[in-house]
Motif scaffolding. Sequence first.
Motif, PDB file in Angstrom:
ATOM      1  N   LYS A   1       0.843  -1.197   0.000  1.00  0.00           N
ATOM      2  CA  LYS A   1       0.000   0.000   0.000  1.00  0.00           C
ATOM      3  C   LYS A   1       0.876   1.244   0.000  1.00  0.00           C
ATOM      4  CE  LYS A   1      -3.818  -2.061   2.567  1.00  0.00           C
ATOM      5  NZ  LYS A   1      -3.349  -3.319   3.108  1.00  0.00           N
TER       6      LYS A   1
ATOM      7  N   TYR B   1       1.076   4.910   1.727  1.00  0.00           N
ATOM      8  CA  TYR B   1       0.626   5.735   2.845  1.00  0.00           C
ATOM      9  C   TYR B   1       0.982   7.182   2.503  1.00  0.00           C
ATOM     10  CZ  TYR B   1      -0.093   1.614   5.798  1.00  0.00           C
ATOM     11  OH  TYR B   1      -0.552   0.418   6.325  1.00  0.00           O
TER      12      TYR B   1
ATOM     13  N   ILE C   1      -4.604   5.940   2.705  1.00  0.00           N
ATOM     14  CA  ILE C   1      -3.868   4.729   2.346  1.00  0.00           C
ATOM     15  C   ILE C   1      -4.536   4.185   1.091  1.00  0.00           C
ATOM     16  CG2 ILE C   1      -3.181   2.411   3.058  1.00  0.00           C
ATOM     17  CD1 ILE C   1      -3.657   3.381   5.989  1.00  0.00           C
TER      18      ILE C   1
ATOM     19  N   GLN D   1       0.495  11.350   3.514  1.00  0.00           N
ATOM     20  CA  GLN D   1       0.102  12.315   4.537  1.00  0.00           C
ATOM     21  C   GLN D   1       0.218  13.735   3.989  1.00  0.00           C
ATOM     22  OE1 GLN D   1       3.029  11.034   7.494  1.00  0.00           O
ATOM     23  NE2 GLN D   1       1.307  10.546   8.851  1.00  0.00           N
TER      24      GLN D   1
ATOM     25  N   GLY E   1       2.619  -1.910   7.693  1.00  0.00           N
ATOM     26  CA  GLY E   1       2.135  -0.672   8.294  1.00  0.00           C
ATOM     27  C   GLY E   1       3.194   0.341   8.661  1.00  0.00           C
TER      28      GLY E   1
ATOM     29  N   ASP F   1       4.601   0.923   1.367  1.00  0.00           N
ATOM     30  CA  ASP F   1       4.733  -0.177   2.325  1.00  0.00           C
ATOM     31  C   ASP F   1       4.649  -1.481   1.539  1.00  0.00           C
ATOM     32  OD1 ASP F   1       4.796  -1.788   4.551  1.00  0.00           O
ATOM     33  OD2 ASP F   1       2.741  -1.342   5.168  1.00  0.00           O
TER      34      ASP F   1
END
Length: 139
Positions: free
Chosen positions: A36, A38, A58, A40, A90, A85
Motif C-alpha cells: 500500500k 501511505y 492509504i 500524509q 504498516g 509499504d
Amino acid sequence: MKLLKLCVIALNLFILPIYAQTVQFNIEAVKHDTGKLYVQLFKGEDNYKKGKAYNATIVSAKAGDVMVTFNDVEPGQYAIRFFHDENDNGSLDTNMFSIPVEGYGFSNNAVINFGPPSYREMAFNVAEAPVSNSSKVNY
C-alpha cells in the motif's frame, strides 16, 4: 423579525467565504502492485515537524503512476510525504543505518540529502484554485 433578517444579511456581507480546494498528488514510478501507499498531507511547518497530518490516506499500490486526491482542503501552505509499504506491515522499513529500504517521496519531488528535505523544499500553497503536485518514488 425585520431586525433579525437585517442582521443575518449584514453578517453574510461581511463574512469572507472560505474556499476549500482539491489537491491532486501524482505518485510516479511505483515499482509493483504489492503493498500500500501511505500518504500524509501536512498544513504548515509546525504540524509537519510534530507529525500532525491535516489529512492522510492509504491506497493500494499499483505499478506505474497512482493519483491521490485530497478534497475540501483549506487555503494555506502544505507539504506531502508518502511511502510504499511493500511488505504491508504498516511502517516504513529501514536498514541498520536508518536508511529506508522501501519506496518513499515528498511533494515537489523534493530529495533527501543526509536526511529528509526541508519543509520549504516540499511546501506548496493552496488558494483559490485546485492544486496539482507530483513526486517520483525513491526506491
